[in-house]
Design an enzyme around this catalytic site. Structure first.
Site, PDB file in Angstrom:
ATOM      1  N   LYS A  87      47.144  13.280  21.763  1.00 34.40           N
ATOM      2  CA  LYS A  87      47.847  12.054  22.153  1.00 34.40           C
ATOM      3  C   LYS A  87      49.200  12.420  22.751  1.00 34.40           C
ATOM      4  O   LYS A  87      50.024  13.080  22.099  1.00 34.40           O
ATOM      5  CB  LYS A  87      48.009  11.177  20.898  1.00 34.40           C
ATOM      6  CG  LYS A  87      48.310   9.724  21.180  1.00 34.40           C
ATOM      7  CD  LYS A  87      48.270   8.957  19.858  1.00 34.40           C
ATOM      8  CE  LYS A  87      48.538   7.492  20.026  1.00 34.40           C
ATOM      9  NZ  LYS A  87      48.706   6.827  18.718  1.00 34.40           N
TER      10      LYS A  87
HETATM   11  C1  E4P Z   1      48.584   3.317  19.016  1.00 35.83           C
HETATM   12  O1  E4P Z   1      47.916   4.319  19.079  1.00 35.83           O
HETATM   13  C2  E4P Z   1      49.678   3.107  18.068  1.00 35.83           C
HETATM   14  O2  E4P Z   1      49.462   3.944  16.961  1.00 35.83           O
HETATM   15  C3  E4P Z   1      49.724   1.722  17.499  1.00 35.83           C
HETATM   16  O3  E4P Z   1      48.646   0.935  17.921  1.00 35.83           O
HETATM   17  C4  E4P Z   1      51.053   1.072  17.527  1.00 35.83           C
HETATM   18  O4  E4P Z   1      50.952  -0.172  16.891  1.00 35.83           O
HETATM   19  P1  E4P Z   1      52.217  -0.995  16.380  1.00 35.83           P
HETATM   20  O5  E4P Z   1      52.881  -1.602  17.558  1.00 35.83           O
HETATM   21  O6  E4P Z   1      51.649  -2.029  15.466  1.00 35.83           O
HETATM   22  O7  E4P Z   1      53.119  -0.003  15.681  1.00 35.83           O
END
Ligand code: E4P
Length: 217
Positions: A87
């Site tokens: 990622k």
């Molecule tokens: C995506 O991969 C992130 O981990 C995540 O969806 C972020 O979500 P949030 O805005 O609820 O922190």
């Protein structure tokens, strides 16, 4: 649509896996910290533990923000387990690193995407997944679902293979609306998956069926 769970909590990952509908896991440094997983070795082991629970892709995020650092950390993460997806953040060096890994056949999830232009760059760099954060856009009075729809249109125009991974999903309506739009994947908390089960007519209907069965037996 694939269902990913957005957590580093092993119990919640197991619960979603046991339901039989889980296709993968996404994590980020904040989710790791929330579970008290700190230190490089513990974090790497936690990724291995997650991979043992699920069968699908597991996104593991680099911390480096420079190209060389992302390559080094991404290689290390990818070597952990065949299910690991590297990622990378949507910054210039992240796009370069995305190209590097995709050329090597290593899956990449480009994260922190908030515009169609960013999604286009991620696809051009060969990302396996692009993660537009719809909940965080909604948080600032901007229509997150509209972004997903626009990315869908652009990707379809050119048959890009990059999968739209709708991220920052917060509730069941986000999940349902992502499905209506044609998002390839959604990632959200366990509650956004379990919540889909619930309907009062299912509960009252089942109670009635059981009561009627008892009358005749
Ligand atoms: C995506 O991969 C992130 O981990 C995540 O969806 C972020 O979500 P949030 O805005 O609820 O922190």
């Amino acid at each position: 649509m694939k269902f990913f769970i957005d957590t580093a909590n092993l119990d919640q990952i197991k619960e979603a896996q046991d339901l039989g509908v889980l296709d993968g896991v996404t994590t980020n440094p904040s989710l790791m910290a929330k579970e008290g997983i700190t230190g490089a070795e513990n974090i790497l082991q936690h990724y291995r533990d997650i991979c043992e629970i699920v069968e699908g892709d597991v996104s593991a995020e680099v911390i480096a923000t420079d190209y060389e650092g992302m390559i080094q950390q991404g290689e290390e993460l990818a070597a952990l387990h065949p299910q690991i997806v590297v990622k990378l953040p949507m910054i210039s060096d992240g796009v370069k690193a995305c190209k590097y890994f995709s050329d090597k056949g290593i899956k990449v999830n480009v994260t922190l995407v908030f515009s169609v232009g960013q999604a286009l760059l991620a696809a051009k760099a060969g990302a396996t997944y692009v993660s537009p954060f719809l909940g965080r856009l909604d948080d600032i009075s901007t229509d997150g679902l509209n972004l997903i729809q626009e990315i869908r249109n652009v990707y379809d125009n050119y048959s890009f293979g990059t999968q739209i991974l709708s991220a920052s999903v917060r509730n069941t309506m986000h999940v349902i609306n992502c499905a209506k739009i044609g998002s390839d994947v959604m990632t959200g908390p366990l509650s956004s998956i379990i919540g889909l089960l619930k309907h009062p007519l299912t509960e009252s209907g089942l109670a009635q069926f059981l009561a009627d069965y008892k009358k005749g037996n």
